[in-house]
Motif scaffolding. Structure first.
Motif, PDB file in Angstrom:
ATOM      1  N   SER A   1       0.821  -1.207   0.000  1.00  0.00           N
ATOM      2  CA  SER A   1       0.000   0.000   0.000  1.00  0.00           C
ATOM      3  C   SER A   1       0.854   1.254   0.000  1.00  0.00           C
ATOM      4  CB  SER A   1      -0.930   0.004   1.223  1.00  0.00           C
ATOM      5  OG  SER A   1      -1.842  -1.064   1.157  1.00  0.00           O
TER       6      SER A   1
ATOM      7  N   ARG B   1       1.278   3.764  -3.205  1.00  0.00           N
ATOM      8  CA  ARG B   1       0.815   5.133  -3.004  1.00  0.00           C
ATOM      9  C   ARG B   1       1.879   6.131  -3.459  1.00  0.00           C
ATOM     10  NH1 ARG B   1      -0.356   4.669   2.084  1.00  0.00           N
ATOM     11  NH2 ARG B   1      -2.377   3.695   1.612  1.00  0.00           N
TER      12      ARG B   1
ATOM     13  N   ARG C   1      -5.855   0.566  -6.573  1.00  0.00           N
ATOM     14  CA  ARG C   1      -6.460  -0.536  -5.815  1.00  0.00           C
ATOM     15  C   ARG C   1      -5.470  -1.104  -4.813  1.00  0.00           C
ATOM     16  NH1 ARG C   1      -7.036  -6.217  -6.612  1.00  0.00           N
ATOM     17  NH2 ARG C   1      -5.950  -6.140  -8.619  1.00  0.00           N
TER      18      ARG C   1
ATOM     19  N   ARG D   1      -5.019   0.968  -1.811  1.00  0.00           N
ATOM     20  CA  ARG D   1      -6.243   1.201  -1.037  1.00  0.00           C
ATOM     21  C   ARG D   1      -6.664   2.665  -1.114  1.00  0.00           C
ATOM     22  NH1 ARG D   1      -7.448  -3.275   1.941  1.00  0.00           N
ATOM     23  NH2 ARG D   1      -5.767  -4.778   2.287  1.00  0.00           N
TER      24      ARG D   1
ATOM     25  N   TYR E   1     -11.636  -3.733  -7.419  1.00  0.00           N
ATOM     26  CA  TYR E   1     -11.658  -2.681  -6.394  1.00  0.00           C
ATOM     27  C   TYR E   1     -12.962  -2.740  -5.608  1.00  0.00           C
ATOM     28  CZ  TYR E   1     -11.570   1.988  -4.284  1.00  0.00           C
ATOM     29  OH  TYR E   1     -11.605   3.034  -3.398  1.00  0.00           O
TER      30      TYR E   1
ATOM     31  N   ASP F   1     -12.850  -5.713  -3.312  1.00  0.00           N
ATOM     32  CA  ASP F   1     -11.911  -5.536  -2.202  1.00  0.00           C
ATOM     33  C   ASP F   1     -12.439  -4.571  -1.150  1.00  0.00           C
ATOM     34  OD1 ASP F   1     -10.171  -7.264  -3.421  1.00  0.00           O
ATOM     35  OD2 ASP F   1      -8.786  -5.713  -4.138  1.00  0.00           O
ATOM     36  N   THR F   2     -13.097  -3.507  -1.596  1.00  0.00           N
ATOM     37  CA  THR F   2     -13.517  -2.465  -0.656  1.00  0.00           C
ATOM     38  C   THR F   2     -14.909  -2.703  -0.089  1.00  0.00           C
ATOM     39  OG1 THR F   2     -14.297  -1.107  -2.518  1.00  0.00           O
ATOM     40  CG2 THR F   2     -12.050  -0.720  -1.716  1.00  0.00           C
TER      41      THR F   2
END
Length: 337
Positions: free
Chosen positions: A116, A120, A149, A152, A182, A185-186
């Protein structure tokens, strides 16, 4: 690698027979006739064939081919990057080189425990490469969606990237897969919403568009969600999750739609191999062994890592495929459907 490609050609000739390919002739992630020369050249450190291949997909708006080829070239560059380094040194602003480099960056960070944070950090550079690709190419934006994705990213950021992708190509399969994953996952357990999204995308797409297989991808996500039971080898009825029972008609419809798309491709077609491997997986989970056997016949010797590498605890996708294939034939020999 050259020997593997020669085996591919021989296996393709043999696969015109309706008999299944022997275990020794099965090929994992074999490239098609367009990608193979680029990979052979890359193994020699030469980037020109890869550059020509991707430039052709860009000029001809072959976005699904472009996406798959860029992904395969980036995967190759994870272990042999000399050709890509030379390409970028020769043409630092080449949009095709930037695309492969961006996808390689996402690949390298994906398996890190710090995924992550790492992704990012690279999202700005990936987005910059996508913006530099111009107003029509959606594939760099698919890479940005994957990075978001993995990082996050919040919904607003992901939606901004999604709008850029679909503005360029409303039916690009890879961008839709990234959005579907996505969403899964979320929103764990949101199987109905995933199926809604996939079915809408498929319904609006041309008959021959790969995105028409998106409901199959959503069905796979539903069937492999935590709590839905073991992988292929057990039917959906044997899986205990209420979600599978609830959505069973839609899962069958997704498999039927993908079966129609599979029928539009010739047998033993490397391009259709991932669709057919995924379809086999879903059909077996639904207990439709006779339909799965037909897809096994059509796929011939071509095995793809996905979906077999997604089985929990099984690091051998080829071995998993062979096991499932043997189980399907055993079911048919006992008279089961």
């Amino acid at each position: 690698m050259l020997r593997a490609f020669l085996r591919t050609a021989a296996a393709r000739a043999r696969s015109r027979s309706p008999r299944p390919a022997p275990d020794d002739d099965v090929l994992l992630d074999a490239p098609d006739d367009r990608l193979a020369p680029a990979l052979v050249a890359a193994a020699r450190g030469e980037h020109a064939p890869a550059a020509g291949l991707l430039a052709g997909t860009r000029a001809n708006a072959e976005w699904d081919h472009r996406d798959r080829y860029a992904t395969r070239l980036a995967a190759f560059a994870r272990s042999r990057a000399e050709w890509l380094d030379a390409w970028r040194a020769t043409a630092p602003d080449d949009p095709d080189a930037l695309l492969v480099a961006a996808r390689l960056t996402v690949h390298r960070h994906w398996d890190s425990p710090a995924r992550s944070e790492l992704l990012r950090e690279v999202i700005p550079s990936v987005v910059a490469a996508a913006e530099a690709a111009g107003p029509v190419d959606p594939v760099p934006w698919r890479t940005a969606l994957d990075a978001a994705r993995g990082a996050r990213a919040p919904h607003a950021e992901f939606e901004r990237l999604w709008e850029q992708a679909v503005r360029r190509s409303p039916h690009h399969y890879g961008s839709h897969v990234a959005a579907l994953e996505y969403l899964a996952d979320t929103s764990p357990g949101a199987h109905g919403e995933c199926l809604d999204f996939a079915e809408t995308a498929a319904q609006d797409a041309p008959e021959d568009a790969l995105v028409r297989a998106l409901p199959l991808r959503a069905a796979f996500a539903c069937l492999t969600a935590p709590g839905t039971g073991p992988g292929p080898g057990a039917s959906a009825e044997g899986a205990t999750a209420a979600t599978v029972r609830t959505h069973r008609p839609r899962l069958d419809a997704a498999a039927d739609r993908a079966t129609a798309l599979s029928a539009a491709h010739p047998a033993a077609d490397p391009w259709a191999a991932e669709l057919r491997n995924l379809l086999v997986y879903v059909l077996v989970r639904l207990g439709r062994h006779r339909d799965a056997a037909e897809q096994l016949r059509l796929t011939g010797p071509y095995v793809t890592s996905f979906p077999w590498d997604r089985d929990t605890g099984d690091p051998d996708p080829l071995g998993r495929f062979l096991q499932v294939r043997a189980d399907v034939h055993a079911h048919l020999e006992t008279g089961a459907h």
